[in-house]
Design a protein around this motif. Structure first.
Motif, short mmCIF file in Angstrom:
data_model
loop_
_atom_site.label_atom_id
_atom_site.label_comp_id
_atom_site.label_asym_id
_atom_site.label_seq_id
_atom_site.Cartn_x
_atom_site.Cartn_y
_atom_site.Cartn_z
N ILE A 1 0.84 -0.94 0.07
CA ILE A 1 -0.46 -0.12 0.22
C ILE A 1 0.55 1.50 0.11
O ILE A 1 0.18 2.02 -0.72
N THR A 2 1.77 1.35 1.00
CA THR A 2 2.81 2.87 1.12
C THR A 2 3.09 2.90 -0.51
O THR A 2 3.23 4.20 -0.67
N VAL A 3 3.55 1.52 -1.35
CA VAL A 3 3.95 1.74 -3.12
C VAL A 3 2.92 2.29 -3.87
O VAL A 3 3.19 3.68 -4.11
N LEU A 4 1.91 1.61 -3.84
CA LEU A 4 1.13 2.29 -4.95
C LEU A 4 0.65 3.24 -4.34
O LEU A 4 0.23 4.61 -5.28
N CYS A 5 0.54 3.82 -2.85
CA CYS A 5 -0.53 4.69 -2.48
C CYS A 5 0.42 5.65 -2.00
O CYS A 5 0.18 6.78 -1.73
N GLY A 6 1.56 6.55 -1.67
CA GLY A 6 2.27 7.16 -0.68
C GLY A 6 2.26 7.10 0.34
O GLY A 6 1.81 5.97 0.85
N ARG A 7 3.87 7.54 0.95
CA ARG A 7 3.62 7.16 2.89
C ARG A 7 2.08 7.98 2.77
O ARG A 7 1.60 7.15 4.43
#
Length: 362
Positions: free
Chosen positions: A71-77
């Motif tokens: 999710i961090t990679v896909l949606c940002g921090r």
């Protein structure tokens, strides 16, 4: 290839719960659009295969142990952190719903008090979660072929007995009872909800793969298998749509037309699918906060006990509260995966540490 098949089976096993297996989801999201249900299912199949491939490959690439990394990679921090917390607790909510659903089915079908069914489901779920993740994947995968076989038998019997009359199907199709105003939106809604349900466990499973190609193939196979099951159950609904619309569990009705024994077998398989989803949801929730290790068994037991207690809120109440919001979470995940893929066409991959939304999964 064997590991890819395991991933495909586990992907299907986590997503296919009681609503899918009973036919009620298919009736609401697809069959009520008549013959337009077929292109809607084809749309959903393509999206399931695509999402399965992308998430499995990215999980393998990052060697993910929970959905947080993905999710961090896909949606940002920032959006990723918010979505991570929301998704985690809705996973727990779906697990609670599965426990309540198990109690309802056991009481309705076999006359056993609901709390006993719910307790039994909780105990076997907790015991399963204490196994290594590879064993969990194997157990979840192993139940999927049984569902496929019995669905083929039920639908084949219905087709031989009644066949499908396109004119009658369109005549009895009732869009007012469908989940969306048109078949395109209904197909998208169905995928978005199920992506939210299956995303976390698919992330964990994909993270066990060293070979991203194998992981991607497993995701594609799982999506296609989901589509095949959708088409088969939809065909069964079409054989007598006017009657199916009056039934809470249409596939169970079709099974009992063959024999009460077939109906009982399907009921047991539905309980097994609930078990699959329950294990997938609670396991994904627990590993998000407590890695496998010293305190994992205690955490798993606590999650099971709390889930069992909350299941007394009632199956219907829980479904009406949790499921609609899960659909919105799923839309964000679905859009993020598609946007990431679109961006990847124009951007070269970067090292894992600096990966951001839109970078290619290699």
């Amino acid at each position: 290839m064997k590991k890819s098949i395991y991933l495909a089976g586990a992907f299907v096993g986590v997503i296919v719960g009681a609503g899918f297996g009973s036919g009620q989801e298919i009736l609401q999201f697809f069959t009520n659009f008549g013959m337009y249900s077929i292109p809607a299912i084809l749309l959903a199949t393509v999206l399931f295969a695509f999402i399965g491939m992308q998430v499995a490959q990215l999980s393998s690439h990052l060697q993910a142990t929970s959905h947080k990394e993905i999710i961090t990679v896909l949606c940002g921090r920032y959006l990723g952190n918010a979505l991570d917390i929301v998704l985690s607790f809705f996973l727990f909510g779906v697990g609670v719903i599965m426990i309540a659903g198990a109690g309802s089915i056991v009481e309705q079908q076999f006359g056993v008090p609901a709390f006993i069914g719910a307790m039994g489901m909780t105990v076997i779920t907790v015991l399963t979660m204490l196994l290594k993740v590879e064993r969990i994947i194997g157990i979840i995968s192993s139940i999927t072929p049984f569902l496929l076989v019995i669905v083929i038998v039920i639908v084949a019997y219905a087709l031989i007995k009644n066949g499908i009359n396109p004119g009658q199907v369109n005549h009895y199709a009732d869009i007012t009872q469908a989940s969306a105003s048109n078949w395109v939106m209904s197909g998208l809604l169905y995928v978005s909800f199920n992506v939210a349900v299956g995303f976390s466990m698919l992330s964990v499973i994909g993270g066990t793969f060293k070979d991203k190609k194998q992981a991607g193939i497993g995701g594609i196979m799982g999506g296609i298998l989901l589509g095949v099951l959708l088409l088969l159950i939809n065909a069964g609904m079409m054989t007598d749509l006017a009657v199916m619309q009056q039934k809470d569990m249409p596939t169970l009705y079709l099974a009992n037309l063959i024999s009460p024994l077939v109906g009982n077998v399907l009921s047991i398989i539905l309980l097994a699918m609930i078990y699959n989803t329950c294990v997938g949801m609670f396991y994904s929730f627990t590993v998000r906060f407590v890695p496998q290790g010293r305190y994992f068994s205690i955490s798993v037991s606590a999650v099971g006990i709390i889930g069992f207690a909350l299941s007394f809120a009632g199956f219907t109440t829980l479904v009406n509260t949790v499921y609609p919001i899960m659909g919105y979470v799923g839309f964000i995940l679905l859009a993020s995966v598609i946007w990431s893929w679109m961006r990847s066409v124009h951007h070269a991959p970067l090292p894992i540490r600096s990966m951001r939304v839109g970078q290619k999964v290699d």
